[in-house]
Design an enzyme around this catalytic site. Structure first.
Site, PDB file in Angstrom:
ATOM      1  N   PRO A   1       0.793  -1.227   0.000  1.00 20.03           N
ATOM      2  CA  PRO A   1       0.000   0.000   0.000  1.00 20.03           C
ATOM      3  C   PRO A   1       0.824   1.275   0.000  1.00 20.03           C
ATOM      4  O   PRO A   1       1.841   1.378   0.679  1.00 20.03           O
ATOM      5  CB  PRO A   1      -0.828  -0.105   1.284  1.00 20.03           C
ATOM      6  CG  PRO A   1      -0.174  -1.156   2.101  1.00 20.03           C
ATOM      7  CD  PRO A   1       0.504  -2.088   1.148  1.00 20.03           C
ATOM      8  N   ASN A   2       0.342   2.210  -0.780  1.00 23.33           N
ATOM      9  CA  ASN A   2       0.889   3.572  -0.892  1.00 23.33           C
ATOM     10  C   ASN A   2       2.204   3.657  -1.659  1.00 23.33           C
ATOM     11  O   ASN A   2       2.715   4.741  -1.897  1.00 23.33           O
ATOM     12  CB  ASN A   2       1.040   4.233   0.492  1.00 23.33           C
ATOM     13  CG  ASN A   2      -0.298   4.361   1.192  1.00 23.33           C
ATOM     14  OD1 ASN A   2      -1.210   4.957   0.634  1.00 23.33           O
ATOM     15  ND2 ASN A   2      -0.441   3.773   2.362  1.00 23.33           N
TER      16      ASN A   2
ATOM     17  N   ARG B   1       4.855  10.893  -2.489  1.00 22.03           N
ATOM     18  CA  ARG B   1       4.628  10.606  -1.078  1.00 22.03           C
ATOM     19  C   ARG B   1       5.878  10.907  -0.252  1.00 22.03           C
ATOM     20  O   ARG B   1       6.922  10.291  -0.466  1.00 22.03           O
ATOM     21  CB  ARG B   1       4.324   9.106  -1.000  1.00 22.03           C
ATOM     22  CG  ARG B   1       4.205   8.569   0.367  1.00 22.03           C
ATOM     23  CD  ARG B   1       4.177   7.050   0.346  1.00 22.03           C
ATOM     24  NE  ARG B   1       3.972   6.573   1.685  1.00 22.03           N
ATOM     25  CZ  ARG B   1       4.199   5.351   2.092  1.00 22.03           C
ATOM     26  NH1 ARG B   1       4.636   4.442   1.245  1.00 22.03           N
ATOM     27  NH2 ARG B   1       4.000   5.007   3.331  1.00 22.03           N
TER      28      ARG B   1
ATOM     29  N   ARG C   1      12.942   5.168  12.521  1.00 27.45           N
ATOM     30  CA  ARG C   1      11.698   5.944  12.446  1.00 27.45           C
ATOM     31  C   ARG C   1      10.831   5.669  13.683  1.00 27.45           C
ATOM     32  O   ARG C   1      11.361   5.363  14.740  1.00 27.45           O
ATOM     33  CB  ARG C   1      10.982   5.611  11.126  1.00 27.45           C
ATOM     34  CG  ARG C   1      11.841   5.964   9.903  1.00 27.45           C
ATOM     35  CD  ARG C   1      11.130   5.663   8.598  1.00 27.45           C
ATOM     36  NE  ARG C   1       9.931   6.465   8.452  1.00 27.45           N
ATOM     37  CZ  ARG C   1       8.960   6.196   7.566  1.00 27.45           C
ATOM     38  NH1 ARG C   1       9.071   5.138   6.758  1.00 27.45           N
ATOM     39  NH2 ARG C   1       7.897   6.966   7.479  1.00 27.45           N
TER      40      ARG C   1
ATOM     41  N   HIS D   1      12.638  -2.550   2.543  1.00 24.89           N
ATOM     42  CA  HIS D   1      12.066  -1.233   2.845  1.00 24.89           C
ATOM     43  C   HIS D   1      12.954  -0.153   2.274  1.00 24.89           C
ATOM     44  O   HIS D   1      14.180  -0.223   2.413  1.00 24.89           O
ATOM     45  CB  HIS D   1      11.907  -1.034   4.358  1.00 24.89           C
ATOM     46  CG  HIS D   1      10.996  -2.041   4.949  1.00 24.89           C
ATOM     47  ND1 HIS D   1       9.631  -1.982   4.781  1.00 24.89           N
ATOM     48  CD2 HIS D   1      11.251  -3.172   5.636  1.00 24.89           C
ATOM     49  CE1 HIS D   1       9.088  -3.037   5.343  1.00 24.89           C
ATOM     50  NE2 HIS D   1      10.043  -3.776   5.870  1.00 24.89           N
TER      51      HIS D   1
ATOM     52  N   ASP E   1       1.390 -15.368   6.632  1.00 22.62           N
ATOM     53  CA  ASP E   1       1.029 -16.778   6.402  1.00 22.62           C
ATOM     54  C   ASP E   1       1.194 -17.142   4.934  1.00 22.62           C
ATOM     55  O   ASP E   1       1.619 -18.256   4.607  1.00 22.62           O
ATOM     56  CB  ASP E   1      -0.420 -17.035   6.837  1.00 22.62           C
ATOM     57  CG  ASP E   1      -0.555 -17.133   8.351  1.00 22.62           C
ATOM     58  OD1 ASP E   1       0.476 -17.189   9.053  1.00 22.62           O
ATOM     59  OD2 ASP E   1      -1.710 -17.142   8.837  1.00 22.62           O
TER      60      ASP E   1
ATOM     61  N   GLU F   1      12.345  -9.378   2.437  1.00 22.88           N
ATOM     62  CA  GLU F   1      11.567  -8.165   2.720  1.00 22.88           C
ATOM     63  C   GLU F   1      12.466  -6.941   2.527  1.00 22.88           C
ATOM     64  O   GLU F   1      13.602  -6.929   3.002  1.00 22.88           O
ATOM     65  CB  GLU F   1      11.058  -8.221   4.167  1.00 22.88           C
ATOM     66  CG  GLU F   1      10.189  -7.038   4.544  1.00 22.88           C
ATOM     67  CD  GLU F   1       9.706  -7.137   5.975  1.00 22.88           C
ATOM     68  OE1 GLU F   1       8.882  -8.027   6.277  1.00 22.88           O
ATOM     69  OE2 GLU F   1      10.157  -6.325   6.809  1.00 22.88           O
TER      70      GLU F   1
ATOM     71  N   TYR G   1      11.035   8.979   1.186  1.00 22.26           N
ATOM     72  CA  TYR G   1      11.069   7.924   0.167  1.00 22.26           C
ATOM     73  C   TYR G   1      11.724   8.342  -1.151  1.00 22.26           C
ATOM     74  O   TYR G   1      11.800   7.547  -2.079  1.00 22.26           O
ATOM     75  CB  TYR G   1       9.638   7.432  -0.108  1.00 22.26           C
ATOM     76  CG  TYR G   1       8.977   6.848   1.127  1.00 22.26           C
ATOM     77  CD1 TYR G   1       9.432   5.651   1.673  1.00 22.26           C
ATOM     78  CD2 TYR G   1       7.916   7.494   1.762  1.00 22.26           C
ATOM     79  CE1 TYR G   1       8.846   5.111   2.818  1.00 22.26           C
ATOM     80  CE2 TYR G   1       7.321   6.964   2.899  1.00 22.26           C
ATOM     81  CZ  TYR G   1       7.790   5.769   3.417  1.00 22.26           C
ATOM     82  OH  TYR G   1       7.222   5.246   4.541  1.00 22.26           O
TER      83      TYR G   1
ATOM     84  N   ALA H   1       2.930  -0.639   5.033  1.00 20.19           N
ATOM     85  CA  ALA H   1       2.470  -0.686   6.426  1.00 20.19           C
ATOM     86  C   ALA H   1       1.984  -2.080   6.838  1.00 20.19           C
ATOM     87  O   ALA H   1       1.965  -2.403   8.036  1.00 20.19           O
ATOM     88  CB  ALA H   1       1.369   0.342   6.640  1.00 20.19           C
TER      89      ALA H   1
ATOM     90  N   SER I   1      12.918   3.075   3.216  1.00 22.18           N
ATOM     91  CA  SER I   1      13.430   3.865   4.343  1.00 22.18           C
ATOM     92  C   SER I   1      14.023   2.928   5.398  1.00 22.18           C
ATOM     93  O   SER I   1      13.771   1.718   5.380  1.00 22.18           O
ATOM     94  CB  SER I   1      12.287   4.683   4.960  1.00 22.18           C
ATOM     95  OG  SER I   1      11.328   3.819   5.552  1.00 22.18           O
TER      96      SER I   1
ATOM     97  N   ASN J   1       8.006  -5.542  -0.548  1.00 20.99           N
ATOM     98  CA  ASN J   1       7.916  -4.389   0.351  1.00 20.99           C
ATOM     99  C   ASN J   1       6.444  -4.304   0.736  1.00 20.99           C
ATOM    100  O   ASN J   1       5.625  -3.792  -0.028  1.00 20.99           O
ATOM    101  CB  ASN J   1       8.372  -3.106  -0.344  1.00 20.99           C
ATOM    102  CG  ASN J   1       8.306  -1.911   0.605  1.00 20.99           C
ATOM    103  OD1 ASN J   1       7.704  -1.981   1.665  1.00 20.99           O
ATOM    104  ND2 ASN J   1       8.940  -0.816   0.213  1.00 20.99           N
TER     105      ASN J   1
HETATM  106  C1  DQA Z   1       8.065   1.198   3.988  1.00 23.45           C
HETATM  107  C2  DQA Z   1       8.120   1.429   5.493  1.00 23.45           C
HETATM  108  C3  DQA Z   1       6.755   1.195   6.125  1.00 23.45           C
HETATM  109  O1  DQA Z   1       6.804   1.422   7.526  1.00 23.45           O
HETATM  110  C4  DQA Z   1       5.734   2.154   5.531  1.00 23.45           C
HETATM  111  O2  DQA Z   1       4.458   1.903   6.069  1.00 23.45           O
HETATM  112  C5  DQA Z   1       5.728   2.096   4.048  1.00 23.45           C
HETATM  113  C6  DQA Z   1       6.991   2.045   3.330  1.00 23.45           C
HETATM  114  C7  DQA Z   1       9.406   1.527   3.286  1.00 23.45           C
HETATM  115  O3  DQA Z   1       9.579   1.101   2.146  1.00 23.45           O
HETATM  116  O4  DQA Z   1      10.252   2.209   3.854  1.00 23.45           O
HETATM  117  O5  DQA Z   1       4.677   2.190   3.413  1.00 23.45           O
HETATM  118  O6  DQA Z   1       7.784  -0.168   3.747  1.00 23.45           O
END
Ligand code: DQA
Length: 143
Positions: free
Chosen positions: A9-10, A17, A105, A98, A85, A96, A22, A75, A100, A72
């Site tokens: 998401p996002n 954003r 944070r 990220h 799962d 995984e 980011y 949230a 950031s 990624n």
């Molecule tokens: C994120 C870090 C997460 O905490 C955040 O909710 C994101 C982006 C990152 O890529 O740094 O949406 O996954």
């Protein structure tokens, strides 16, 4: 070898954003950057982004014959037992990522419910983290 690159998401809003967190590059820039890395290699990158938990799960299940997953989860990282799962059910290894540094944070970002079922986690390296994850998945011996 097929590698899934899944953004949660996002992340479709990358570039717009919180650019101070980011960066100013977009999701399309990320996909182009990764595609460039695999030119001429026997590697297929399969990109997917969704804002919904179920869509992410449906995609991963549909691609269960892939060789690896870079995810990624946005949230969802911090609370989605359903994605955990799903990742845990797959035979292929997952990493995984990220953009950031989640450890630098807010406190809630330090916990990942998904990382424990992954081979590893890369955090804070921007788009480079995705590239390194692809490299790791293509090395012999990571399963
Ligand atoms: C994120 C870090 C997460 O905490 C955040 O909710 C994101 C982006 C990152 O890529 O740094 O949406 O996954």
């Amino acid at each position: 070898m097929k590698i899934l690159i899944v953004n949660g998401p996002n992340l479709n809003w990358l570039g717009k954003r919180e650019p101070d967190v980011y960066g100013d590059q977009t999701l399309a820039d990320l996909e182009e950057y990764l595609s460039r890395q695999v030119v001429g290699r026997d590697l297929e990158l399969c990109f997917f982004q969704a804002n919904g938990e179920g869509d992410i799960i449906d995609f991963i299940q549909k691609e269960s014959d892939a060789g690896g997953l870079v995810i990624n989860p946005g949230a969802f990282t911090h609370y989605s037992y359903a994605i955990r799962d799903c990742v845990s059910s797959m035979e292929f290894p997952s990493i995984e990522v990220h953009i950031s540094n989640v450890h630098a944070r807010e406190t809630f970002r330090r916990e990942s419910v998904i990382a424990p079922v992954c081979k590893g986690q890369i955090s804070g390296l921007g788009f480079t983290g995705y590239r390194l994850a692809v490299e790791a998945l293509t090395e012999d011996g990571i399963q």
